[in-house]
Design a protein around this motif. Sequence first.
Motif, PDB file in Angstrom:
ATOM      1  N   LEU A  64       0.846  -1.178   0.000  1.00 15.48           N
ATOM      2  CA  LEU A  64       0.000   0.000   0.000  1.00 15.48           C
ATOM      3  C   LEU A  64       0.889   1.237   0.000  1.00 15.48           C
ATOM      4  CD1 LEU A  64      -2.732   1.478   0.286  1.00 15.48           C
ATOM      5  CD2 LEU A  64      -2.466   1.252   2.781  1.00 15.48           C
ATOM      6  N   ILE A  65       0.718   2.081  -1.011  1.00 11.61           N
ATOM      7  CA  ILE A  65       1.433   3.359  -1.088  1.00 11.61           C
ATOM      8  C   ILE A  65       0.431   4.430  -0.678  1.00 11.61           C
ATOM      9  CG2 ILE A  65       2.774   4.915  -2.536  1.00 11.61           C
ATOM     10  CD1 ILE A  65       3.176   2.503  -4.463  1.00 11.61           C
ATOM     11  N   ALA A  66       0.611   4.962   0.528  1.00 16.31           N
ATOM     12  CA  ALA A  66      -0.414   5.827   1.117  1.00 16.31           C
ATOM     13  C   ALA A  66       0.001   7.285   1.151  1.00 16.31           C
ATOM     14  CB  ALA A  66      -0.746   5.343   2.524  1.00 16.31           C
ATOM     15  N   ASP A  67       0.813   7.685   0.193  1.00 20.31           N
ATOM     16  CA  ASP A  67       1.235   9.075   0.104  1.00 20.31           C
ATOM     17  C   ASP A  67       1.653   9.352  -1.333  1.00 20.31           C
ATOM     18  OD1 ASP A  67       1.794  11.633   1.103  1.00 20.31           O
ATOM     19  OD2 ASP A  67       2.728  10.799   2.901  1.00 20.31           O
ATOM     20  N   SER A  68       1.770  10.619  -1.699  1.00 24.02           N
ATOM     21  CA  SER A  68       2.172  10.956  -3.070  1.00 24.02           C
ATOM     22  C   SER A  68       3.629  10.572  -3.278  1.00 24.02           C
ATOM     23  CB  SER A  68       1.968  12.446  -3.332  1.00 24.02           C
ATOM     24  OG  SER A  68       2.693  13.222  -2.411  1.00 24.02           O
ATOM     25  N   MET A  69       3.898   9.952  -4.417  1.00 25.82           N
ATOM     26  CA  MET A  69       5.240   9.474  -4.726  1.00 25.82           C
ATOM     27  C   MET A  69       5.587   9.773  -6.173  1.00 25.82           C
ATOM     28  SD  MET A  69       6.473   7.973  -1.974  1.00 25.82           S
ATOM     29  CE  MET A  69       7.791   6.976  -2.661  1.00 25.82           C
ATOM     30  N   HIS A  70       6.877   9.883  -6.443  1.00 23.88           N
ATOM     31  CA  HIS A  70       7.340  10.060  -7.813  1.00 23.88           C
ATOM     32  C   HIS A  70       6.958   8.829  -8.630  1.00 23.88           C
ATOM     33  CE1 HIS A  70      10.263  10.379 -11.170  1.00 23.88           C
ATOM     34  NE2 HIS A  70      10.160  11.670 -10.949  1.00 23.88           N
ATOM     35  N   SER A  71       6.507   9.057  -9.858  1.00 22.52           N
ATOM     36  CA  SER A  71       5.984   7.961 -10.680  1.00 22.52           C
ATOM     37  C   SER A  71       7.020   6.899 -10.997  1.00 22.52           C
ATOM     38  CB  SER A  71       5.412   8.524 -11.990  1.00 22.52           C
ATOM     39  OG  SER A  71       6.407   9.242 -12.710  1.00 22.52           O
ATOM     40  N   SER A  72       8.308   7.202 -10.850  1.00 22.74           N
ATOM     41  CA  SER A  72       9.347   6.212 -11.122  1.00 22.74           C
ATOM     42  C   SER A  72       9.229   4.998 -10.210  1.00 22.74           C
ATOM     43  CB  SER A  72      10.734   6.837 -10.958  1.00 22.74           C
ATOM     44  OG  SER A  72      10.919   7.306  -9.625  1.00 22.74           O
ATOM     45  N   LEU A  73       8.607   5.175  -9.043  1.00 26.47           N
ATOM     46  CA  LEU A  73       8.488   4.067  -8.088  1.00 26.47           C
ATOM     47  C   LEU A  73       7.704   2.894  -8.665  1.00 26.47           C
ATOM     48  CD1 LEU A  73       8.808   2.909  -5.184  1.00 26.47           C
ATOM     49  CD2 LEU A  73       6.668   4.075  -4.612  1.00 26.47           C
TER      50      LEU A  73
ATOM     51  N   ASN B 254       7.242   1.560 -11.727  1.00 24.63           N
ATOM     52  CA  ASN B 254       7.956   0.604 -12.573  1.00 24.63           C
ATOM     53  C   ASN B 254       9.010  -0.169 -11.793  1.00 24.63           C
ATOM     54  OD1 ASN B 254       6.569   1.033 -14.986  1.00 24.63           O
ATOM     55  ND2 ASN B 254       7.913   2.714 -15.619  1.00 24.63           N
ATOM     56  N   MET B 255       9.598   0.481 -10.780  1.00 22.46           N
ATOM     57  CA  MET B 255      10.573  -0.224  -9.943  1.00 22.46           C
ATOM     58  C   MET B 255       9.909  -1.367  -9.188  1.00 22.46           C
ATOM     59  SD  MET B 255      12.795   2.929  -8.320  1.00 22.46           S
ATOM     60  CE  MET B 255      13.387   4.283  -9.343  1.00 22.46           C
ATOM     61  N   LEU B 256       8.718  -1.112  -8.657  1.00 16.99           N
ATOM     62  CA  LEU B 256       7.990  -2.166  -7.945  1.00 16.99           C
ATOM     63  C   LEU B 256       7.560  -3.272  -8.897  1.00 16.99           C
ATOM     64  CD1 LEU B 256       5.755   0.019  -5.579  1.00 16.99           C
ATOM     65  CD2 LEU B 256       7.877  -1.173  -5.007  1.00 16.99           C
ATOM     66  N   LYS B 257       7.068  -2.887 -10.063  1.00 18.53           N
ATOM     67  CA  LYS B 257       6.668  -3.890 -11.061  1.00 18.53           C
ATOM     68  C   LYS B 257       7.851  -4.747 -11.477  1.00 18.53           C
ATOM     69  CE  LYS B 257       2.899  -1.158 -13.110  1.00 18.53           C
ATOM     70  NZ  LYS B 257       2.479  -0.363 -14.305  1.00 18.53           N
ATOM     71  N   GLY B 258       9.016  -4.112 -11.572  1.00 16.04           N
ATOM     72  CA  GLY B 258      10.219  -4.842 -11.967  1.00 16.04           C
ATOM     73  C   GLY B 258      10.604  -5.927 -10.979  1.00 16.04           C
ATOM     74  N   GLN B 259      10.166  -5.787  -9.734  1.00 13.12           N
ATOM     75  CA  GLN B 259      10.422  -6.809  -8.726  1.00 13.12           C
ATOM     76  C   GLN B 259       9.290  -7.835  -8.647  1.00 13.12           C
ATOM     77  OE1 GLN B 259      13.296  -7.031  -7.103  1.00 13.12           O
ATOM     78  NE2 GLN B 259      14.027  -5.159  -8.107  1.00 13.12           N
ATOM     79  N   GLY B 260       8.244  -7.598  -9.442  1.00 16.34           N
ATOM     80  CA  GLY B 260       7.108  -8.508  -9.414  1.00 16.34           C
ATOM     81  C   GLY B 260       6.180  -8.291  -8.237  1.00 16.34           C
ATOM     82  N   TRP B 261       6.188  -7.073  -7.661  1.00  9.91           N
ATOM     83  CA  TRP B 261       5.367  -6.773  -6.493  1.00  9.91           C
ATOM     84  C   TRP B 261       4.106  -6.030  -6.908  1.00  9.91           C
ATOM     85  CZ3 TRP B 261      10.120  -4.195  -3.769  1.00  9.91           C
ATOM     86  CH2 TRP B 261      11.070  -5.195  -3.468  1.00  9.91           C
ATOM     87  N   ASP B 262       2.995  -6.400  -6.323  1.00 14.14           N
ATOM     88  CA  ASP B 262       1.738  -5.693  -6.558  1.00 14.14           C
ATOM     89  C   ASP B 262       1.648  -4.498  -5.608  1.00 14.14           C
ATOM     90  OD1 ASP B 262       0.882  -7.529  -8.468  1.00 14.14           O
ATOM     91  OD2 ASP B 262      -0.007  -8.839  -6.945  1.00 14.14           O
ATOM     92  N   TYR B 263       0.976  -3.459  -6.067  1.00 13.81           N
ATOM     93  CA  TYR B 263       0.824  -2.284  -5.217  1.00 13.81           C
ATOM     94  C   TYR B 263      -0.506  -1.597  -5.492  1.00 13.81           C
ATOM     95  CZ  TYR B 263       1.941   0.504  -9.358  1.00 13.81           C
ATOM     96  OH  TYR B 263       1.925   1.054 -10.613  1.00 13.81           O
ATOM     97  N   ALA B 264      -0.955  -0.855  -4.505  1.00 13.47           N
ATOM     98  CA  ALA B 264      -2.121   0.019  -4.655  1.00 13.47           C
ATOM     99  C   ALA B 264      -1.664   1.427  -4.310  1.00 13.47           C
ATOM    100  CB  ALA B 264      -3.248  -0.420  -3.728  1.00 13.47           C
ATOM    101  N   TYR B 265      -1.838   2.345  -5.258  1.00 12.17           N
ATOM    102  CA  TYR B 265      -1.406   3.726  -5.055  1.00 12.17           C
ATOM    103  C   TYR B 265      -2.593   4.550  -4.584  1.00 12.17           C
ATOM    104  CZ  TYR B 265       0.780   8.258  -6.035  1.00 12.17           C
ATOM    105  OH  TYR B 265       1.300   9.523  -5.933  1.00 12.17           O
TER     106      TYR B 265
END
Length: 311
Positions: A4-13, A15-26
Amino acid sequence: MKILIADSMHSSLFNMLKGQGWDYAYQPDFRRQDIIDALPDYDGLIIRSKTYVDQEVLATAKKLRFIARAGAGLDLIDLNIAKGLNIEVFHAGEGNRDAVAEHAVGMLLCLFNNILKADKEIRNGIWDREGNRGVEIMNKTVGIIGYGNNGGATARRLSGFGCKVLAFDKYRDNYGDEYAEEAPLEQIMEEADILSLHIPLSEDTRFLINESFVEKFSKPFYLLNLSRGEVAQLNAVVNGLKSGKIRGACLDVLENEKIKNLSSGQQEAFDYLRASDKVILTPHIGGWTHESYYRINEVLVKQIKNGLVNA
């Protein structure tokens, strides 16, 4: 793994998470209760500065394996509660250290050379060379309290100006290097012309810079605070400026950064600071560059991968 990403973040994050195969909710608009309600479904939480993560937030987060803060300080996370729940805590201390160091040097140069004062005067038709004669950083003694990522990066820059740099860090041993000499706090108070703060906010450091601390310095000094506002008591800074014990101050952080909602005492101190030509103020942007915004994400993902996934 779900994050869970519960704050504003730079969009580069993302693809980095996807590259590790991790699911996320922004969910950058999530408030405190939204986070509490959502956390039971997640393995990880990424935050910036919006929410204090304490017992209440973590009470039902039974799956949570880590909290990652996109920044250097960890004062918004109850580390004892996290440790008791076996939740790893990561932060991006390396991500903005160069930005902080450059900002510190920039503020100091601005103060020493009357750049803001002179710029304002010229725009108002005043050409005053003698009144804006500057001071050189060269051959000054700089005391740095807190010799981690930010303190070390700042020492590296300042050493290039021909300074003697003394560093004190009560939580480290044998940390002196080619840029700074390890020194007790008493030596810094005896010798420093410039004091630069790079320490986290804790019960030990809250209002470390108070009137007693200032008075213990053997000679007048310049103060830089790019750590946390509550490390330096505003009244002590103001009184030091009035007495001449503090020759000038560079403050990237304030005791209360909600400047539209200050107490009467804080307002009085702030009014003095903002009217003074001996003070440089910036809105907590010491580590706030376009480059650091990206680099923080790199550091966080690397820490999560190395510290948790590969553990």
